[in-house]
Design a protein around this motif. Sequence first.
Motif, PDB file in Angstrom:
ATOM      1  N   GLU A 289       0.874  -1.170   0.000  1.00  0.00           N
ATOM      2  CA  GLU A 289       0.000   0.000   0.000  1.00  0.00           C
ATOM      3  C   GLU A 289       0.913   1.222   0.000  1.00  0.00           C
ATOM      4  OE1 GLU A 289      -3.176   0.194  -0.299  1.00  0.00           O
ATOM      5  OE2 GLU A 289      -3.878  -1.853   0.099  1.00  0.00           O
ATOM      6  N   VAL A 290       0.873   1.973  -1.074  1.00  0.00           N
ATOM      7  CA  VAL A 290       1.846   3.040  -1.296  1.00  0.00           C
ATOM      8  C   VAL A 290       1.506   4.281  -0.467  1.00  0.00           C
ATOM      9  CG1 VAL A 290       2.868   4.572  -3.032  1.00  0.00           C
ATOM     10  CG2 VAL A 290       2.334   2.183  -3.607  1.00  0.00           C
ATOM     11  N   VAL A 291       2.515   4.810   0.201  1.00  0.00           N
ATOM     12  CA  VAL A 291       2.384   6.081   0.920  1.00  0.00           C
ATOM     13  C   VAL A 291       2.924   7.227   0.072  1.00  0.00           C
ATOM     14  CG1 VAL A 291       3.263   7.397   2.905  1.00  0.00           C
ATOM     15  CG2 VAL A 291       2.362   5.084   3.230  1.00  0.00           C
ATOM     16  N   ALA A 292       4.039   6.987  -0.629  1.00  0.00           N
ATOM     17  CA  ALA A 292       4.629   8.043  -1.459  1.00  0.00           C
ATOM     18  C   ALA A 292       5.449   7.414  -2.577  1.00  0.00           C
ATOM     19  CB  ALA A 292       5.494   8.975  -0.618  1.00  0.00           C
ATOM     20  N   THR A 293       5.647   8.196  -3.621  1.00  0.00           N
ATOM     21  CA  THR A 293       6.511   7.808  -4.726  1.00  0.00           C
ATOM     22  C   THR A 293       7.330   9.038  -5.099  1.00  0.00           C
ATOM     23  OG1 THR A 293       6.570   6.834  -6.953  1.00  0.00           O
ATOM     24  CG2 THR A 293       4.791   8.364  -6.486  1.00  0.00           C
ATOM     25  N   ALA A 294       8.236   8.913  -6.050  1.00  0.00           N
ATOM     26  CA  ALA A 294       9.062  10.050  -6.446  1.00  0.00           C
ATOM     27  C   ALA A 294       9.166  10.106  -7.961  1.00  0.00           C
ATOM     28  CB  ALA A 294      10.449   9.953  -5.813  1.00  0.00           C
ATOM     29  N   VAL A 295       9.397  11.312  -8.470  1.00  0.00           N
ATOM     30  CA  VAL A 295       9.461  11.551  -9.909  1.00  0.00           C
ATOM     31  C   VAL A 295      10.907  11.416 -10.378  1.00  0.00           C
ATOM     32  CG1 VAL A 295       8.994  13.201 -11.746  1.00  0.00           C
ATOM     33  CG2 VAL A 295       7.498  13.109  -9.737  1.00  0.00           C
ATOM     34  N   ASN A 296      11.102  10.679 -11.455  1.00  0.00           N
ATOM     35  CA  ASN A 296      12.423  10.506 -12.044  1.00  0.00           C
ATOM     36  C   ASN A 296      12.407  10.942 -13.503  1.00  0.00           C
ATOM     37  OD1 ASN A 296      14.263   8.934 -10.019  1.00  0.00           O
ATOM     38  ND2 ASN A 296      12.252   7.982  -9.860  1.00  0.00           N
ATOM     39  N   LYS A 297      13.582  11.253 -14.039  1.00  0.00           N
ATOM     40  CA  LYS A 297      13.678  11.664 -15.441  1.00  0.00           C
ATOM     41  C   LYS A 297      13.084  10.611 -16.365  1.00  0.00           C
ATOM     42  CE  LYS A 297      15.147  14.632 -18.533  1.00  0.00           C
ATOM     43  NZ  LYS A 297      14.637  16.027 -18.596  1.00  0.00           N
ATOM     44  N   ALA A 298      13.279   9.349 -16.014  1.00  0.00           N
ATOM     45  CA  ALA A 298      12.722   8.274 -16.832  1.00  0.00           C
ATOM     46  C   ALA A 298      11.203   8.365 -16.922  1.00  0.00           C
ATOM     47  CB  ALA A 298      13.134   6.924 -16.262  1.00  0.00           C
ATOM     48  N   ASP A 299      10.548   8.849 -15.869  1.00  0.00           N
ATOM     49  CA  ASP A 299       9.091   8.994 -15.894  1.00  0.00           C
ATOM     50  C   ASP A 299       8.671  10.020 -16.946  1.00  0.00           C
ATOM     51  OD1 ASP A 299       9.149   7.289 -13.708  1.00  0.00           O
ATOM     52  OD2 ASP A 299       8.945   8.914 -12.251  1.00  0.00           O
ATOM     53  N   THR A 300       9.411  11.118 -17.036  1.00  0.00           N
ATOM     54  CA  THR A 300       9.059  12.142 -18.018  1.00  0.00           C
ATOM     55  C   THR A 300       9.293  11.632 -19.436  1.00  0.00           C
ATOM     56  OG1 THR A 300      11.236  13.233 -18.025  1.00  0.00           O
ATOM     57  CG2 THR A 300       9.654  13.919 -16.338  1.00  0.00           C
ATOM     58  N   LEU A 301      10.325  10.815 -19.619  1.00  0.00           N
ATOM     59  CA  LEU A 301      10.563  10.230 -20.938  1.00  0.00           C
ATOM     60  C   LEU A 301       9.449   9.255 -21.310  1.00  0.00           C
ATOM     61  CD1 LEU A 301      14.404   9.560 -20.713  1.00  0.00           C
ATOM     62  CD2 LEU A 301      13.262  11.358 -22.023  1.00  0.00           C
ATOM     63  N   GLN A 302       9.005   8.449 -20.346  1.00  0.00           N
ATOM     64  CA  GLN A 302       7.907   7.520 -20.614  1.00  0.00           C
ATOM     65  C   GLN A 302       6.629   8.285 -20.935  1.00  0.00           C
ATOM     66  OE1 GLN A 302       7.423   4.325 -17.771  1.00  0.00           O
ATOM     67  NE2 GLN A 302       5.308   3.954 -18.374  1.00  0.00           N
ATOM     68  N   ARG A 303       6.406   9.372 -20.210  1.00  0.00           N
ATOM     69  CA  ARG A 303       5.231  10.206 -20.481  1.00  0.00           C
ATOM     70  C   ARG A 303       5.222  10.720 -21.918  1.00  0.00           C
ATOM     71  NH1 ARG A 303       6.469  15.341 -18.168  1.00  0.00           N
ATOM     72  NH2 ARG A 303       6.773  16.006 -20.340  1.00  0.00           N
ATOM     73  N   LYS A 304       6.402  11.010 -22.453  1.00  0.00           N
ATOM     74  CA  LYS A 304       6.522  11.532 -23.818  1.00  0.00           C
ATOM     75  C   LYS A 304       6.497  10.427 -24.876  1.00  0.00           C
ATOM     76  CE  LYS A 304       9.351  15.395 -22.167  1.00  0.00           C
ATOM     77  NZ  LYS A 304      10.711  15.989 -22.141  1.00  0.00           N
TER      78      LYS A 304
END
Length: 327
Positions: A33-48
Amino acid sequence: MRAVTITEPGGPEVLTVVDLPDLTPGAGEVLVEVVATAVNKADTLQRKGFYPPPPGASDVLGLECSGRVAALGEGVTDWEVGDEVCALLAGGGYASQVVVPAGQLMPVPEGVDLVSAAALPEVATTVWSNVFMTADLEPGESFLVHGGAGGIGTFAIQLASALGVKVFTTAGSTEKLAVCAELGADVTINYREEDFLTVVREVTDGRGVDVILDNMGAKYLDANVSALADDGRLVIIGMQGGVKAELNISKLLAKRGSVIATSLRARPDAQKALICADVVEHVWPLVEDGQVSPVIHEVLPLADVARAHQLMDDSGHVGKIVLKVAD
């Protein structure tokens, strides 16, 4: 469960929070059960649309998280329901639930709150596996990390400094360089105003540095090789500066140098488990005694995921951007 999905490849505005079916752990897996996550550069690349998840991984963004164990899959004996953990993921962290191979779970270091712990898994495993396990950086050696004010950079500076290494770093502003110096960087270089190769040569009397951690790729390849000392090791973990460049083999041979390109996300689970275990053994004690800490730029609610990605795209942040999913 709540999760962030991508309506179509594009800017931060394509991110939306939706309801998805709850998850069930399979054999060897743990439901968190997730409490928090963090944003990484790879996430922005996947978003694109440039960095799809490995086969079999969740297409929900998120390469790390913190939370509590909610259920155990068949054969899992090292964890109990209710344990507070952080985890290295191949995907799925931007959600209220995630399924994780048991070997990629790590205990939350003592003294670190559960939200801050979400900022640790990706940077800790990336820095430790590349700089220390692969490049074999040793106390008394010298180390250059590019992008010292980012999540990986802020962690790499602290860890290398704590282990008795002379640290060089680059960043793009006086303010960011000041933070790098506070974290333990011995030599700070403004890449907008200075040539890092010239500075490295001047400070080391022409010797160069033993290990370089590079997220730029093609743009910095020749200068990085030139900045290596004899028997130096260049580890490339990103392509922000392009994918193709000319490598001067003669220069590399003369230094007996190594150029190593690695990635973490698509590694087999067994390799990730070994890295996580090594991090818990060697890095967590330094976190627990305060020599190394997660550097967090801002904590935002999951609903503000688009703003978090805009902050990452703008590159004005220092350290990690965290998304809080639950209490």
